[in-house]
Design a protein around this motif. Structure first.
Motif, mmCIF file in Angstrom:
data_model
loop_
_atom_site.group_PDB
_atom_site.id
_atom_site.type_symbol
_atom_site.label_atom_id
_atom_site.label_comp_id
_atom_site.label_asym_id
_atom_site.label_seq_id
_atom_site.Cartn_x
_atom_site.Cartn_y
_atom_site.Cartn_z
ATOM 1 N N LEU A 1 -36.393 28.610 68.724
ATOM 2 C CA LEU A 1 -36.815 27.666 67.688
ATOM 3 C C LEU A 1 -35.868 27.638 66.491
ATOM 4 O O LEU A 1 -35.997 26.772 65.625
ATOM 5 C CB LEU A 1 -38.225 28.019 67.218
ATOM 6 N N VAL B 1 -44.285 22.129 65.784
ATOM 7 C CA VAL B 1 -42.905 22.104 65.307
ATOM 8 C C VAL B 1 -42.627 20.797 64.572
ATOM 9 O O VAL B 1 -42.999 19.711 65.044
ATOM 10 C CB VAL B 1 -41.909 22.271 66.486
ATOM 11 N N ARG C 1 -36.422 22.863 59.635
ATOM 12 C CA ARG C 1 -37.235 23.301 60.757
ATOM 13 C C ARG C 1 -38.542 23.855 60.221
ATOM 14 O O ARG C 1 -38.564 24.759 59.387
ATOM 15 C CB ARG C 1 -36.544 24.370 61.581
ATOM 16 N N ILE D 1 -42.297 25.435 61.524
ATOM 17 C CA ILE D 1 -42.970 26.049 62.670
ATOM 18 C C ILE D 1 -44.327 26.561 62.209
ATOM 19 O O ILE D 1 -44.430 27.234 61.174
ATOM 20 C CB ILE D 1 -42.154 27.232 63.235
ATOM 21 N N TYR E 1 -38.387 22.578 73.332
ATOM 22 C CA TYR E 1 -38.203 22.259 71.918
ATOM 23 C C TYR E 1 -36.852 21.599 71.684
ATOM 24 O O TYR E 1 -35.881 21.868 72.385
ATOM 25 C CB TYR E 1 -38.275 23.537 71.063
#
Length: 332
Positions: A233, A263, A284, A286, A307
Motif C-alpha cells: 500500500l 484506500v 495515500r 488507508i 491496489y
C-alpha cells in the motif's frame, strides 16, 4: 359512475394508521391495510419502504436499499430498491413471519402483524442506528515536502471528533519540510504527525455481490501480514512501525481477524473528507476495518483485493487509521 364503483370495490380500506399509530415503535409502522380484489385467493401482499434514522435529526427518512425481505421458512425473497421500496406476495396459511436482513445490520423479524387473505398491507420499516458508536481509531496524517511550505488541512469526519492533537481549530495550519516533522503554526510546537479520532454511526465493510475484498488471517501472523500489505500500500518503515505497534496488540486479542483496507477515495467518501491547500502531489489514505474472531468463519465470501500503486512525489501526504466491526450477528 360504474367505473368509480368498480374502483371502490377493488380497494376497500379496512384499517389506515397514521404514522403516530405504530404497531411496533422500534421496527415498523402500519401505514394502511386494504382489501385488494386482484390478489389471488389465499394470498396477500406486504409492501412498503425500509428507512433508517438520520444521524443528525433522528428521523427515519433515509431509504435503505439492498435489504433482503422474505418469509420465515419460504425461499422466496425480494430486495429493497434504491428508494427502499419492496413488495412481497405471501400465502396466508403459512407465511406469518416476515424477516428483514442486510449485511451490517442485525436481522429482525415481524411476527405480530395481522395478516388476512386478499389484503394489501403497506408498512414503513425502520432500521434504527443502534449499538455502540463506531470509533475511527488513531487516524494519523503525515506530511512531507522536499521544500519547506505552509499547508492547511481540514477534515470533515463522518461523525464527530472525539479527540485531536494538536488541537483542531477549523483545521490545522502547519509548516511542512523534508523530514516529516510538522510545526503547528498556531503554537510553534513540533509534531511527527496530526492525530484525530471520531465517533460515528456504524461503518461496515464494502460488500459487492455478497463478497468482501479482504483477508481472514490467523492473528499470530499479523505482524508479517501487516508488513507485507502496508508495503504494497506504500507506507514507509516509520509509518508501518507506527501502524503495527498500535494495531498488532489489538488484533492479537483473538485467534483470527477479518481485515479490509479502505484506500484513498473510499476513505474520502466513507471515513472523512479531507481538503489540503496547497494540493498534494501524492496522497495515500488507508483505513483498516477489522473484526476479531474466535474462528475463521465470517458469514461472508472473502476475495483478495488489488491496489493501485502509490508513488511518493513532491508534496506527499499519508494517512492511516482503523476501526473494529462486530460480526456476531453474521456468524453462521
Amino acid at each position: 359512475m360504474k367505473k368509480i364503483t368498480s374502483l371502490l370495490l377493488l380497494l376497500i380500506p379496512i384499517i389506515t394508521l397514521a404514522e403516530d399509530g405504530p404497531s411496533d415503535i422500534r421496527n415498523y409502522i402500519v401505514l394502511s391495510d386494504l382489501i385488494d380484489k386482484t390478489i389471488p385467493e389465499g394470498q396477500f401482499i406486504i409492501q412498503g419502504t425500509v428507512v433508517r434514522s438520520d444521524v443528525q435529526t433522528g428521523d427515519g427518512t433515509i431509504p435503505v436499499s439492498d435489504v433482503l425481505v422474505g418469509f420465515n421458512g419460504n425461499e422466496t425473497t425480494v430486495t429493497s430498491d434504491s428508494l427502499g421500496r419492496f413488495s412481497l406476495t405471501g400465502n396466508v396459511d403459512k407465511d406469518k413471519e416476515i424477516y428483514f436482513y442486510k449485511i451490517a445490520w442485525a436481522e429482525f423479524m415481524i411476527s405480530d402483524l395481522l395478516i388476512e387473505e386478499g389484503h394489501r398491507i403497506t408498512i414503513r420499516v425502520n432500521f434504527p442506528s443502534e449499538g455502540e458508536d463506531f470509533i475511527k481509531r488513531k487516524p494519523v496524517i503525515y506530511l512531507y515536502s522536499p521544500k519547506e511550505l505552509n499547508a492547511h488541512i481540514t477534515l470533515d469526519p463522518k461523525g464527530d471528533f472525539s479527540f485531536t492533537y494538536p488541537t483542531y481549530n477549523n483545521g490545522w495550519s502547519v509548516t511542512v519540510g523534508p523530514t516529516g516533522i510538522l510545526k503547528d503554526n498556531n503554537t510553534n510546537k513540533s509534531y511527527p504527525y496530526l492525530f484525530w479520532e471520531a465517533k460515528s454511526n456504524p461503518v461496515f465493510y464494502n460488500v459487492t455481490n455478497q463478497q468482501v475484498e479482504g483477508f481472514v488471517i490467523s492473528t499470530d501472523t499479523c505482524v508479517q501480514f501487516l508488513e507485507s500489505q502496508l508495503s504494497v500500500l506504500g507506507l514507509n518503515a516509520v509509518e508501518q512501525t507506527d501502524f503495527i505497534t498500535y494495531w498488532g496488540p489489538v488484533l492479537q486479542q483473538k485467534p483470527f481477524a477479518l481485515i479490509q483496507f479502505l484506500v484513498d477515495d473510499e476513505c474520502q467518501h466513507l471515513i472523512a473528507e479531507m481538503k489540503i491547500s496547497p494540493e498534494p502531489d501524492a496522497m495515500r489514505r488507508i483505513f483498516m476495518l477489522c473484526s476479531l474472531l474466535d474462528d475463521s468463519a465470517t458469514g461472508m465470501e472473502i476475495i483478495h483485493p488489488t491496489y493501485k500503486n502509490f508513488e511518493r512525489n513532491g508534496f506527499t501526504v499519508v494517512e492511516w487509521g482503523g476501526g473494529e466491526i462486530d460480526l456476531h450477528h453474521l456468524k453462521p
